[in-house]
Design a protein around this motif. Structure first.
Motif, mmCIF file in Angstrom:
data_model
loop_
_atom_site.group_PDB
_atom_site.id
_atom_site.type_symbol
_atom_site.label_atom_id
_atom_site.label_comp_id
_atom_site.label_asym_id
_atom_site.label_seq_id
_atom_site.Cartn_x
_atom_site.Cartn_y
_atom_site.Cartn_z
ATOM 1 N N ILE A 72 0.844 -1.203 0.000
ATOM 2 C CA ILE A 72 0.000 0.000 0.000
ATOM 3 C C ILE A 72 0.875 1.247 0.000
ATOM 4 O O ILE A 72 0.633 2.191 -0.763
ATOM 5 N N ALA A 73 1.909 1.266 0.856
ATOM 6 C CA ALA A 73 2.815 2.417 0.911
ATOM 7 C C ALA A 73 3.481 2.627 -0.449
ATOM 8 O O ALA A 73 3.554 3.757 -0.955
ATOM 9 N N PHE A 74 3.956 1.537 -1.042
ATOM 10 C CA PHE A 74 4.605 1.627 -2.356
ATOM 11 C C PHE A 74 3.632 2.166 -3.401
ATOM 12 O O PHE A 74 3.963 3.075 -4.170
ATOM 13 N N ILE A 169 9.981 11.609 -8.948
ATOM 14 C CA ILE A 169 10.996 10.538 -8.966
ATOM 15 C C ILE A 169 11.398 10.158 -7.545
ATOM 16 O O ILE A 169 11.507 8.972 -7.217
ATOM 17 N N ILE A 170 11.592 11.147 -6.678
ATOM 18 C CA ILE A 170 11.973 10.875 -5.288
ATOM 19 C C ILE A 170 10.908 10.051 -4.582
ATOM 20 O O ILE A 170 11.215 9.064 -3.897
ATOM 21 N N LEU A 171 9.633 10.413 -4.747
ATOM 22 C CA LEU A 171 8.561 9.651 -4.084
ATOM 23 C C LEU A 171 8.509 8.207 -4.594
ATOM 24 O O LEU A 171 8.334 7.276 -3.800
ATOM 25 N N ILE A 172 8.662 8.006 -5.880
ATOM 26 C CA ILE A 172 8.649 6.649 -6.425
ATOM 27 C C ILE A 172 9.820 5.845 -5.869
ATOM 28 O O ILE A 172 9.660 4.677 -5.475
ATOM 29 N N LEU A 173 10.999 6.436 -5.809
ATOM 30 C CA LEU A 173 12.176 5.736 -5.284
ATOM 31 C C LEU A 173 12.021 5.389 -3.809
ATOM 32 O O LEU A 173 12.416 4.299 -3.371
ATOM 33 N N ILE A 174 11.429 6.297 -3.022
ATOM 34 C CA ILE A 174 11.187 5.993 -1.605
ATOM 35 C C ILE A 174 10.204 4.830 -1.486
ATOM 36 O O ILE A 174 10.398 3.913 -0.684
ATOM 37 N N GLY A 175 9.137 4.851 -2.276
ATOM 38 C CA GLY A 175 8.169 3.756 -2.265
ATOM 39 C C GLY A 175 8.803 2.435 -2.653
ATOM 40 O O GLY A 175 8.551 1.391 -2.033
ATOM 41 N N LEU A 176 9.661 2.458 -3.669
ATOM 42 C CA LEU A 176 10.361 1.250 -4.109
ATOM 43 C C LEU A 176 11.298 0.734 -3.014
ATOM 44 O O LEU A 176 11.365 -0.478 -2.762
ATOM 45 N N LYS A 177 11.994 1.632 -2.358
ATOM 46 C CA LYS A 177 12.886 1.253 -1.264
ATOM 47 C C LYS A 177 12.098 0.573 -0.134
ATOM 48 O O LYS A 177 12.508 -0.463 0.384
ATOM 49 N N ILE A 178 10.955 1.132 0.233
ATOM 50 C CA ILE A 178 10.113 0.546 1.277
ATOM 51 C C ILE A 178 9.690 -0.862 0.884
ATOM 52 O O ILE A 178 9.778 -1.803 1.672
ATOM 53 N N GLU A 181 12.699 -3.315 0.915
ATOM 54 C CA GLU A 181 13.109 -3.627 2.294
ATOM 55 C C GLU A 181 12.154 -4.629 2.921
ATOM 56 O O GLU A 181 12.588 -5.592 3.564
ATOM 57 N N HIS A 182 10.858 -4.431 2.755
ATOM 58 C CA HIS A 182 9.872 -5.345 3.346
ATOM 59 C C HIS A 182 9.889 -6.723 2.696
ATOM 60 O O HIS A 182 9.551 -7.710 3.331
ATOM 61 N N LEU A 183 10.277 -6.792 1.443
ATOM 62 C CA LEU A 183 10.365 -8.073 0.757
ATOM 63 C C LEU A 183 11.700 -8.768 1.038
ATOM 64 O O LEU A 183 11.926 -9.897 0.600
ATOM 65 N N GLY A 184 12.601 -8.088 1.748
ATOM 66 C CA GLY A 184 13.890 -8.658 2.099
ATOM 67 C C GLY A 184 14.914 -8.609 0.977
ATOM 68 O O GLY A 184 15.963 -9.219 1.078
ATOM 69 N N ILE A 185 14.631 -7.885 -0.073
ATOM 70 C CA ILE A 185 15.541 -7.784 -1.205
ATOM 71 C C ILE A 185 16.613 -6.731 -0.943
ATOM 72 O O ILE A 185 17.738 -6.849 -1.405
ATOM 73 N N LEU A 186 16.287 -5.732 -0.156
ATOM 74 C CA LEU A 186 17.194 -4.624 0.123
ATOM 75 C C LEU A 186 17.254 -4.423 1.628
ATOM 76 O O LEU A 186 16.228 -4.436 2.310
#
Length: 188
Positions: A72-74, A169-178, A181-186
Motif C-alpha cells: 500500500i505504501a509503495f 521521482i523521489i517519491l517513487i524511489l522511496i516507495g520502491l525502497k520501502i 526492504e519489506h520483501l527482504g531484497i534490500l
C-alpha cells in the motif's frame, strides 16, 4: 523510515507547493516579503496537517492491512510520484493568480497538500513518528514556498516542471525502497 527518507519525502511533497509558489511570484507584479510569508504559512501549515490526518486514518486500518502495508505504501507513493511526473510533462501553464486572500490561499493550500494526506496514511503503516515528520514537512514546505514566491519571476515555468519531475521521482524511489526492504531484497 529514517530521518533521511522523511526529509526526502518532505522535499518531494513540497514540490507542488513550490511550483505554485513560483507561479504566484510570476503573477504578482510587485512581490513583497509578506507575499512570500503568507504563501509559506498557508502551504507549510497544510503540508504539516495533512500527514497527521492521513496518519490517524491509516492507524485505524493498520491491523486489517498489516500484511500488505508495504505494498500500500509503495502504491500510494508511486501513484503520487507518477502524477507529479505527469504534471511536470504537461504543457499547460498553472495560473496561480496574484491574489493572496484567504479564499484563494486556502484552496491552493488544500490542492497542493492532498498528496501529503496519502503520505500520512503510508507513515501510519510504516510506524513513522508523525509529529516530528509533519514538522519537518511543514518547515521545508514553508521555506521552499517562500523562496518560490520571491524568485518566481526569475525561475519561470521550466523550474516548475523540473521541481515536479524531481519530486515525483523521489517519491517513487522511496516507495520502491520501502517495498524492497519489506520483501527482504534490500537492507539498508
Amino acid at each position: 523510515m529514517g530521518a533521511f527518507e522523511i526529509v526526502l519525502s518532505a522535499l518531494a511533497l513540497s514540490m507542488d507547493a513550490f511550483a505554485v509558489s513560483i507561479c504566484k511570484g510570476l503573477s504578482t507584479e510587485n512581490v513583497k516579503l509578506k507575499h512570500a510569508l503568507i504563501t509559506g504559512l498557508y502551504f507549510g501549515l497544510f503540508q504539516a496537517l495533512m500527514p497527521i490526518i492521513g496518519y490517524f486514518l491509516g492507524i485505524n486500518f493498520q491491523e486489517a492491512i498489516s500484511s500488505i502495508d508495504h505494498w500500500i505504501a509503495f502504491i500510494l507513493l508511486a501513484l503520487i510520484g507518477a502524477n507529479m511526473i505527469k504534471e511536470s510533462r504537461c504543457d499547460e501553464d498553472e495560473n496561480a493568480g496574484d491574489s493572496y486572500d484567504f479564499k484563494t490561499m486556502i484552496v491552493l493550500a488544500i490542492a497542493t497538500s492532498i498528496d501529503a494526506l496519502a503520505v500520512g496514511i503510508s507513515f501510519a503503516l510504516l510506524n513513522v513518528e508523525i509529529f516530528s515528520a509533519s514538522i519537518i514537512i511543514g518547515v521545508i514546505t514553508f521555506t521552499l514556498s517562500a523562496i518560490g514566491v520571491k524568485t518566481g519571476s526569475k525561475l519561470g515555468q521550466k523550474s516548475r516542471k523540473g521541481a515536479e519531475l524531481v519530486g515525483g521521482i523521489i517519491l517513487i524511489l522511496i516507495g520502491l525502497k520501502i517495498l524492497l526492504e519489506h520483501l527482504g531484497i534490500l537492507s539498508l
